[in-house]
Design a protein around this motif. Structure first.
Motif, PDB file in Angstrom:
ATOM      1  N   UNK A  15     -49.416 112.836 116.245  1.00 27.87           N
ATOM      2  CA  UNK A  15     -49.250 112.921 114.785  1.00 27.87           C
ATOM      3  C   UNK A  15     -49.751 114.257 114.257  1.00 27.87           C
ATOM      4  N   UNK A  16     -50.881 114.736 114.782  1.00 30.81           N
ATOM      5  CA  UNK A  16     -51.424 116.020 114.350  1.00 30.81           C
ATOM      6  C   UNK A  16     -50.461 117.152 114.716  1.00 30.81           C
ATOM      7  N   UNK A  17     -49.865 117.082 115.912  1.00 29.70           N
ATOM      8  CA  UNK A  17     -48.883 118.098 116.320  1.00 29.70           C
ATOM      9  C   UNK A  17     -47.677 118.076 115.397  1.00 29.70           C
ATOM     10  N   UNK A  18     -47.164 116.894 115.135  1.00 21.77           N
ATOM     11  CA  UNK A  18     -46.008 116.769 114.240  1.00 21.77           C
ATOM     12  C   UNK A  18     -46.315 117.333 112.861  1.00 21.77           C
ATOM     13  N   UNK A  19     -47.510 117.052 112.357  1.00 21.07           N
ATOM     14  CA  UNK A  19     -47.901 117.536 111.040  1.00 21.07           C
ATOM     15  C   UNK A  19     -48.032 119.058 111.036  1.00 21.07           C
ATOM     16  N   UNK A  20     -48.642 119.625 112.071  1.00 21.50           N
ATOM     17  CA  UNK A  20     -48.804 121.080 112.151  1.00 21.50           C
ATOM     18  C   UNK A  20     -47.441 121.768 112.217  1.00 21.50           C
ATOM     19  N   UNK A  21     -46.552 121.226 113.016  1.00 24.05           N
ATOM     20  CA  UNK A  21     -45.208 121.798 113.139  1.00 24.05           C
ATOM     21  C   UNK A  21     -44.463 121.697 111.817  1.00 24.05           C
ATOM     22  N   UNK A  22     -44.588 120.570 111.152  1.00 24.33           N
ATOM     23  CA  UNK A  22     -43.917 120.390 109.855  1.00 24.33           C
ATOM     24  C   UNK A  22     -44.455 121.370 108.819  1.00 24.33           C
ATOM     25  N   UNK A  23     -45.759 121.628 108.857  1.00 23.14           N
ATOM     26  CA  UNK A  23     -46.356 122.566 107.904  1.00 23.14           C
ATOM     27  C   UNK A  23     -45.840 123.989 108.117  1.00 23.14           C
ATOM     28  N   UNK A  24     -45.354 124.257 109.325  1.00 26.47           N
ATOM     29  CA  UNK A  24     -44.804 125.588 109.640  1.00 26.47           C
ATOM     30  C   UNK A  24     -43.274 125.534 109.677  1.00 26.47           C
ATOM     31  N   UNK A  25     -42.681 124.594 108.947  1.00 35.89           N
ATOM     32  CA  UNK A  25     -41.220 124.449 108.833  1.00 35.89           C
ATOM     33  C   UNK A  25     -40.521 124.358 110.185  1.00 35.89           C
ATOM     34  N   UNK A  30     -44.864 129.984 114.901  1.00 35.07           N
ATOM     35  CA  UNK A  30     -45.740 130.048 113.732  1.00 35.07           C
ATOM     36  C   UNK A  30     -46.836 128.993 113.809  1.00 35.07           C
ATOM     37  N   UNK A  31     -46.497 127.832 114.337  1.00 29.60           N
ATOM     38  CA  UNK A  31     -47.483 126.761 114.481  1.00 29.60           C
ATOM     39  C   UNK A  31     -48.583 127.181 115.442  1.00 29.60           C
ATOM     40  N   UNK A  32     -48.197 127.739 116.591  1.00 23.73           N
ATOM     41  CA  UNK A  32     -49.186 128.188 117.570  1.00 23.73           C
ATOM     42  C   UNK A  32     -50.046 129.290 116.974  1.00 23.73           C
ATOM     43  N   UNK A  33     -49.425 130.219 116.267  1.00 24.57           N
ATOM     44  CA  UNK A  33     -50.169 131.321 115.654  1.00 24.57           C
ATOM     45  C   UNK A  33     -51.178 130.776 114.642  1.00 24.57           C
ATOM     46  N   UNK A  34     -50.762 129.831 113.815  1.00 20.46           N
ATOM     47  CA  UNK A  34     -51.661 129.247 112.815  1.00 20.46           C
ATOM     48  C   UNK A  34     -52.829 128.533 113.480  1.00 20.46           C
ATOM     49  N   UNK A  35     -52.575 127.821 114.568  1.00 21.73           N
ATOM     50  CA  UNK A  35     -53.643 127.111 115.266  1.00 21.73           C
ATOM     51  C   UNK A  35     -54.617 128.084 115.935  1.00 21.73           C
ATOM     52  N   UNK A  36     -54.112 129.185 116.475  1.00 19.05           N
ATOM     53  CA  UNK A  36     -54.983 130.200 117.066  1.00 19.05           C
ATOM     54  C   UNK A  36     -55.872 130.813 115.984  1.00 19.05           C
ATOM     55  N   UNK A  37     -55.269 131.122 114.839  1.00 16.32           N
ATOM     56  CA  UNK A  37     -56.036 131.712 113.735  1.00 16.32           C
ATOM     57  C   UNK A  37     -57.107 130.741 113.243  1.00 16.32           C
ATOM     58  N   UNK A  38     -56.761 129.466 113.124  1.00 14.82           N
ATOM     59  CA  UNK A  38     -57.736 128.470 112.679  1.00 14.82           C
ATOM     60  C   UNK A  38     -58.865 128.341 113.691  1.00 14.82           C
ATOM     61  N   UNK A  39     -58.530 128.374 114.972  1.00 11.07           N
ATOM     62  CA  UNK A  39     -59.549 128.286 116.017  1.00 11.07           C
ATOM     63  C   UNK A  39     -60.487 129.488 115.970  1.00 11.07           C
ATOM     64  N   UNK A  40     -59.935 130.698 115.788  1.00 11.25           N
ATOM     65  CA  UNK A  40     -60.773 131.894 115.694  1.00 11.25           C
ATOM     66  C   UNK A  40     -61.718 131.800 114.496  1.00 11.25           C
ATOM     67  N   UNK A  41     -61.203 131.315 113.371  1.00 15.00           N
ATOM     68  CA  UNK A  41     -62.035 131.153 112.178  1.00 15.00           C
ATOM     69  C   UNK A  41     -63.199 130.202 112.468  1.00 15.00           C
TER      70      UNK A  41
END
Length: 88
Positions: A15-25, A30-41
């Motif tokens: 469900x979390x994967x589906x939600x992350x992918x949906x948030x990145x259209x 873009x989903x992987x990039x957003x998750x990497x950025x969130x992890x770095x933060x």
């Protein structure tokens, strides 16, 4: 990671994967990039908190055992001011 996720965890991750992918259209890159950025933060935030605890700026027990000791906000309100702030 030695423990295998349980089926309920697996469903939660799906469900979390589906939600992350949906948030990145639906754009997986873009989903992987957003998750990497969130992890770095979060890694930077963790390092800053660890440094603050090591420097004595934050009581180490303030964030351990929170489940039975109230929320972070409650723990923050219980902290005593530093002696240097009371000096006149």
């Amino acid at each position: 990671m030695s423990a295998t996720p349980s089926p309920s965890d697996n469903s939660r991750y799906e469900q979390a994967c589906d939600q992350a992918i949906a948030m990145c259209d639906g754009n997986l890159r873009s989903t992987i990039k957003a998750l990497i950025m969130a992890n770095e933060y979060l890694e930077i935030e963790l390092e800053e908190l660890q440094a603050a605890v090591a420097a004595g700026c934050v009581p180490s027990q303030a964030f351990s055992g929170e489940a039975g000791a109230g929320s972070r906000e409650e723990n923050t309100s219980k902290r005593q001011p530093h002696a240097s702030s009371n000096a006149a």
